[in-house]
Write a protein that holds these residues in place. Structure first.
Motif, short mmCIF file in Angstrom:
data_model
loop_
_atom_site.label_atom_id
_atom_site.label_comp_id
_atom_site.label_asym_id
_atom_site.label_seq_id
_atom_site.Cartn_x
_atom_site.Cartn_y
_atom_site.Cartn_z
N GLU A 84 44.09 30.70 38.78
CA GLU A 84 42.92 31.17 38.89
C GLU A 84 42.64 32.11 39.78
N ALA A 85 43.24 31.74 41.07
CA ALA A 85 43.14 32.82 42.27
C ALA A 85 43.82 33.94 42.28
N LEU A 86 44.77 33.97 41.76
CA LEU A 86 45.68 35.34 41.41
C LEU A 86 44.56 36.38 40.38
N ILE A 87 44.00 35.67 39.29
CA ILE A 87 43.25 36.64 38.77
C ILE A 87 41.84 36.78 39.24
N ALA A 88 41.41 36.05 40.25
CA ALA A 88 40.21 36.31 41.01
C ALA A 88 40.24 37.47 41.83
N SER A 89 41.59 37.86 42.57
CA SER A 89 42.02 38.64 43.48
C SER A 89 42.02 40.05 43.09
N LEU A 90 42.12 40.14 41.66
CA LEU A 90 42.31 41.56 41.18
C LEU A 90 41.07 42.31 41.30
N SER A 91 41.36 43.92 41.29
CA SER A 91 40.63 44.77 41.34
C SER A 91 39.81 44.95 40.10
N PRO A 92 38.61 45.48 39.99
CA PRO A 92 37.77 45.48 38.65
C PRO A 92 38.61 46.51 37.67
N ASP A 93 39.53 47.34 37.97
CA ASP A 93 40.02 47.95 37.11
C ASP A 93 41.25 47.13 36.26
N VAL A 94 42.11 46.46 37.00
CA VAL A 94 42.95 45.76 36.63
C VAL A 94 42.40 44.58 35.82
N ALA A 95 41.40 43.92 36.37
CA ALA A 95 40.70 42.69 35.69
C ALA A 95 40.28 42.83 34.44
N LYS A 96 39.96 44.09 34.01
CA LYS A 96 39.44 44.43 32.78
C LYS A 96 40.55 44.64 31.56
#
Length: 303
Positions: free
Chosen positions: A185-197
């Motif tokens: 979850e911490a790894l996912i939360a650290s992503l930039s908006p472009d990568v996160a989508k």
């Protein structure tokens, strides 16, 4: 551009254009921005073009600015009648007129379309070709239950390509398989908006949610007995599916949920179907197992 009959100034302009635009365009997409100091719209557009081209540099995009007051001959060759005028050039030829684009989003949309259609050489494409077999190896390890090795592989690839959504998804899913949900979850939360989508990140999120809900059960006999005694006890069937999934039996879990949908697709606001979709997203919508289960679901829904 032929130089016969041109003045020395025009010949110099042609040579500079060949050096700065034509030659690089053999492998890159060159964006040519015709502008002038007195042009108000040019001043508004310049920061947008410069930012987008800088963002896309690794994709093989290069920006060249042509001052029409200093390079009137070049502007005339492109039939520039007003400024700003913006062309995309590939292999020495204009391939698109981008003059209508005014926002960052519009420019990126145009560039994405062109990059998808043209054989542009870029650092990013070369990196993708290098990491693709490594990602496949990591996925193979993950599917085979070698979770520690999968995590090690994905972590090494991440050092090479830190913004690759498929790599990050693989890392997260390996962490999930190892029971390290907080780290995932911490790894996912650290992503930039472009990568996160990216859809690959959605897969990791679904896997986290599914693992949070999982309830491994050493003894499923009571639930199995309830379902056997009353096949329409959907709550017992749903709980049995959760137990099977928690124990790693996704085939059994899918069978239970599919049967629940077949008997009463509307039960509990479609909970069985929703849970199936969550499993599909966690496994990966392109996975052959998911494709087979989706066919079964479609047969039930459209029978």
């Amino acid at each position: 551009m032929a130089t016969l009959g041109l003045s020395d100034t025009e010949k110099a302009a042609v040579e500079a254009f060949r050096r700065d635009v034509v030659d690089p365009s053999r492998t890159s997409l060159v964006i040519v921005d015709f502008w002038a100091e007195w042009c108000g719209p040019c001043k508004q557009l310049t920061p947008v073009i410069e930012k987008v081209c800088a963002d896309y540099a690794a994709k093989g995009v290069k920006l060249v600015k042509v001052n029409v007051d200093e390079n009137g001959f070049i502007a005339s060759q492109f039939r520039v009648q007003s400024i700003p005028t913006v062309y995309a050039v590939f292999q020495g030829q204009p391939v698109a007129d981008l003059s209508q684009a005014r926002t960052e989003g519009q420019f990126k949309q145009y560039l994405d379309q062109l990059l998808a259609q043209l054989p542009i050489e870029s650092d990013e494409k070369a990196l993708q070709q290098e990491v693709a077999p490594l990602i496949a190896m990591g996925e193979e390890m993950l599917a085979g239950g070698e979770h520690e090795r999968a995590l090690s592989i994905f972590s090494q690839i991440a050092e090479m390509d830190p913004d690759n959504a498929e790599v990050i998804s693989g890392q997260a899913r390996a962490l999930i398989a190892l029971g390290q949900l907080d780290e995932a979850e911490a790894l996912i939360a650290s992503l930039s908006p472009d990568v996160a989508k990216h859809p690959a990140i959605d897969q990791a999120r679904a896997a986290i949610a599914l693992k949070r809900e999982a309830r491994p059960m050493a003894d499923l006999s009571d639930l199995e007995a309830k379902v056997a005694a009353d096949p329409d006890d959907h709550q017992a069937r749903f709980d049995l599916a959760a137990g099977l999934m928690g124990n790693g039996d996704r085939d059994g879990a899918a069978d239970m949920l599919l049967e629940s949908v077949r008997r009463d697709r509307a039960w509990n606001d479609g909970a069985a179907r929703a849970q199936l979709v969550k499993i599909f997203e966690a496994v990966g919508l392109e996975d052959p197992w998911v494709a087979a289960q989706r066919r079964k679901l479609s047969q039930i829904l459209f029978a």
